[in-house]
Structures are given as C-alpha cells and as structure tokens.
Motif scaffolding. Structure first.
Motif, mmCIF file in Angstrom:
data_model
loop_
_atom_site.group_PDB
_atom_site.id
_atom_site.type_symbol
_atom_site.label_atom_id
_atom_site.label_comp_id
_atom_site.label_asym_id
_atom_site.label_seq_id
_atom_site.Cartn_x
_atom_site.Cartn_y
_atom_site.Cartn_z
ATOM 1 N N ARG A 155 0.846 -1.181 0.000
ATOM 2 C CA ARG A 155 0.000 0.000 0.000
ATOM 3 C C ARG A 155 0.885 1.236 0.000
ATOM 4 O O ARG A 155 1.664 1.449 0.927
ATOM 5 N N LEU A 156 0.745 2.019 -1.032
ATOM 6 C CA LEU A 156 1.468 3.281 -1.136
ATOM 7 C C LEU A 156 0.634 4.410 -0.543
ATOM 8 O O LEU A 156 -0.589 4.389 -0.617
ATOM 9 N N SER A 157 1.329 5.380 0.008
ATOM 10 C CA SER A 157 0.683 6.579 0.525
ATOM 11 C C SER A 157 1.291 7.808 -0.133
ATOM 12 O O SER A 157 2.465 7.811 -0.501
ATOM 13 N N CYS A 158 0.487 8.822 -0.276
ATOM 14 C CA CYS A 158 0.955 10.115 -0.769
ATOM 15 C C CYS A 158 0.417 11.163 0.199
ATOM 16 O O CYS A 158 -0.784 11.448 0.204
ATOM 17 N N ALA A 159 1.298 11.696 1.019
ATOM 18 C CA ALA A 159 0.907 12.676 2.024
ATOM 19 C C ALA A 159 1.137 14.082 1.487
ATOM 20 O O ALA A 159 2.199 14.377 0.929
ATOM 21 N N ALA A 160 0.135 14.928 1.668
ATOM 22 C CA ALA A 160 0.209 16.295 1.158
ATOM 23 C C ALA A 160 0.273 17.290 2.301
ATOM 24 O O ALA A 160 -0.405 17.128 3.317
ATOM 25 N N SER A 161 1.099 18.295 2.113
ATOM 26 C CA SER A 161 1.131 19.396 3.077
ATOM 27 C C SER A 161 0.058 20.418 2.712
ATOM 28 O O SER A 161 -0.505 20.372 1.620
ATOM 29 N N TYR A 186 1.484 19.736 -8.917
ATOM 30 C CA TYR A 186 2.534 19.256 -8.010
ATOM 31 C C TYR A 186 2.816 17.776 -8.270
ATOM 32 O O TYR A 186 1.912 17.014 -8.630
ATOM 33 N N TRP A 187 4.059 17.409 -8.022
ATOM 34 C CA TRP A 187 4.506 16.021 -8.107
ATOM 35 C C TRP A 187 5.286 15.661 -6.849
ATOM 36 O O TRP A 187 5.963 16.517 -6.268
ATOM 37 N N GLY A 188 5.184 14.398 -6.468
ATOM 38 C CA GLY A 188 6.045 13.892 -5.424
ATOM 39 C C GLY A 188 7.369 13.419 -6.009
ATOM 40 O O GLY A 188 7.575 13.451 -7.228
ATOM 41 N N GLN A 189 8.242 12.968 -5.132
ATOM 42 C CA GLN A 189 9.585 12.532 -5.548
ATOM 43 C C GLN A 189 9.630 11.064 -5.946
ATOM 44 O O GLN A 189 10.608 10.619 -6.540
ATOM 45 N N GLY A 190 8.604 10.324 -5.612
ATOM 46 C CA GLY A 190 8.545 8.931 -6.028
ATOM 47 C C GLY A 190 8.952 7.949 -4.943
ATOM 48 O O GLY A 190 9.720 8.276 -4.044
ATOM 49 N N THR A 191 8.417 6.736 -5.059
ATOM 50 C CA THR A 191 8.781 5.645 -4.174
ATOM 51 C C THR A 191 8.961 4.391 -5.032
ATOM 52 O O THR A 191 8.160 4.119 -5.925
ATOM 53 N N GLN A 192 10.012 3.640 -4.753
ATOM 54 C CA GLN A 192 10.357 2.481 -5.571
ATOM 55 C C GLN A 192 9.543 1.263 -5.153
ATOM 56 O O GLN A 192 9.471 0.931 -3.967
ATOM 57 N N VAL A 193 8.976 0.609 -6.140
ATOM 58 C CA VAL A 193 8.299 -0.673 -5.940
ATOM 59 C C VAL A 193 9.011 -1.703 -6.802
ATOM 60 O O VAL A 193 9.158 -1.515 -8.008
ATOM 61 N N THR A 194 9.470 -2.779 -6.169
ATOM 62 C CA THR A 194 10.149 -3.842 -6.885
ATOM 63 C C THR A 194 9.435 -5.154 -6.610
ATOM 64 O O THR A 194 9.264 -5.532 -5.444
ATOM 65 N N VAL A 195 9.015 -5.824 -7.678
ATOM 66 C CA VAL A 195 8.301 -7.090 -7.545
ATOM 67 C C VAL A 195 9.179 -8.186 -8.128
ATOM 68 O O VAL A 195 9.528 -8.159 -9.312
ATOM 69 N N SER A 196 9.550 -9.134 -7.279
ATOM 70 C CA SER A 196 10.412 -10.224 -7.718
ATOM 71 C C SER A 196 9.578 -11.415 -8.167
ATOM 72 O O SER A 196 8.489 -11.674 -7.641
ATOM 73 N N SER A 197 10.112 -12.138 -9.138
ATOM 74 C CA SER A 197 9.368 -13.287 -9.676
ATOM 75 C C SER A 197 9.716 -14.559 -8.926
ATOM 76 O O SER A 197 10.623 -14.603 -8.112
ATOM 77 N N THR A 214 6.967 -3.423 -11.393
ATOM 78 C CA THR A 214 8.188 -2.810 -10.875
ATOM 79 C C THR A 214 8.402 -1.447 -11.517
ATOM 80 O O THR A 214 8.440 -1.331 -12.749
ATOM 81 N N ALA A 215 8.527 -0.419 -10.681
ATOM 82 C CA ALA A 215 8.645 0.958 -11.179
ATOM 83 C C ALA A 215 8.820 1.893 -9.989
ATOM 84 O O ALA A 215 8.609 1.504 -8.836
ATOM 85 N N VAL A 216 9.155 3.117 -10.309
ATOM 86 C CA VAL A 216 9.042 4.199 -9.332
ATOM 87 C C VAL A 216 7.632 4.768 -9.473
ATOM 88 O O VAL A 216 7.209 5.107 -10.583
ATOM 89 N N TYR A 217 6.926 4.855 -8.357
ATOM 90 C CA TYR A 217 5.548 5.338 -8.346
ATOM 91 C C TYR A 217 5.520 6.778 -7.845
ATOM 92 O O TYR A 217 6.106 7.082 -6.800
ATOM 93 N N TYR A 218 4.818 7.624 -8.597
ATOM 94 C CA TYR A 218 4.725 9.042 -8.294
ATOM 95 C C TYR A 218 3.270 9.445 -8.087
ATOM 96 O O TYR A 218 2.389 8.973 -8.816
ATOM 97 N N CYS A 219 3.038 10.346 -7.161
ATOM 98 C CA CYS A 219 1.719 10.949 -7.069
ATOM 99 C C CYS A 219 1.778 12.370 -7.625
ATOM 100 O O CYS A 219 2.836 13.010 -7.615
ATOM 101 N N ALA A 220 0.652 12.807 -8.135
ATOM 102 C CA ALA A 220 0.544 14.129 -8.721
ATOM 103 C C ALA A 220 -0.799 14.733 -8.340
ATOM 104 O O ALA A 220 -1.773 14.004 -8.114
#
Length: 125
Positions: A19-25, A114-125, A91-97
């Motif tokens: 679960r990814l979160s994107c927190a906004a100020s 606005y854009w966030g800086q991204g968070t890495q998601v890696t899914v292994s097989s 697998t990717a860097v996930y960004y919120c906008a």
C-alpha cells in the motif's frame, strides 16, 4: 504551495501486496484531483490511477484494473494506492501528482500542479 511525499514502496514477491501513501502538506488537499503514475526502468512514465476531489470518482489504467485500488482521506491529507496481486511488470518508481482539474486523459506532461519525488516498488518473480 503543496508538497507531496510518497511512501510505502519496497520489495515484494509476485502475488504480494503493498500500500502506497501520498501525504500532502497544506490545507487545500481536497481541492485537488489526485493521480498515481509510474515509471519503469527504460520506459516512459505512465498513468496508473486517478481519484476525484472528494473520492467519488476513480479510474484506472487497464493494466492495473481489478488489482489496484486508489483512495483518499481528505481529513488526513493523504491518498493511497492499494496494490494486490503484484506482478514483476509492476516494478517501477511510483509518483503521485495533484491537479485542480479532473483530467480524463491523464498523461505525465499534462501540467499537473505538483509532483512527489517517487517511491520504488520492486516485484520479484
């Protein structure tokens, strides 16, 4: 001014969940439609999911439909992306906008506020 900070990325096996979160100020979060994009290595950034200002409308890229769920909590100034049945192709860097308008054809170059800086998601097989 709004700052977006993503979190929740990590390494997970295929079939797992994150679960990814994107927190906004700031105090204007509820006036923005929110979007998730992702960028895999060597590929262009692509749309993943969108949610309207109140959360009443959502839509998804075909590649994640039925596996990912976007949501938001305006009281907490936070948007979420629940990702289930993850695949190595996720697998990717996930960004919120964030954008004032409800974009029915979201693309990375559509001029979001606005854009966030991204968070890495890696899914292994």
């Amino acid at each position: 001014q709004v700052q977006l900070v993503e979190s929740g990325g990590g390494l997970v096996q295929a079939g797992g969940s994150l679960r990814l979160s994107c927190a906004a100020s700031g105090r204007t979060f509820s006036t923005y439609a929110m979007y998730w994009f992702r960028q895999a290595p060597g590929k262009e950034r692509e749309f993943v999911a969108a949610i309207s200002w109140s959360g009443g409308r959502t839509y998804y890229a075909d590649s994640v439909k039925g596996r990912f769920t976007i949501s938001r909590d305006n009281a907490k100034n936070t948007m979420y992306l629940q990702m289930n049945s993850l695949e190595p192709e996720d697998t990717a860097v996930y960004y919120c906008a964030a954008g004032r308008a409800w974009d029915l054809a979201p693309r990375p170059n559509n001029g979001y506020d606005y854009w966030g800086q991204g968070t890495q998601v890696t899914v292994s097989s």
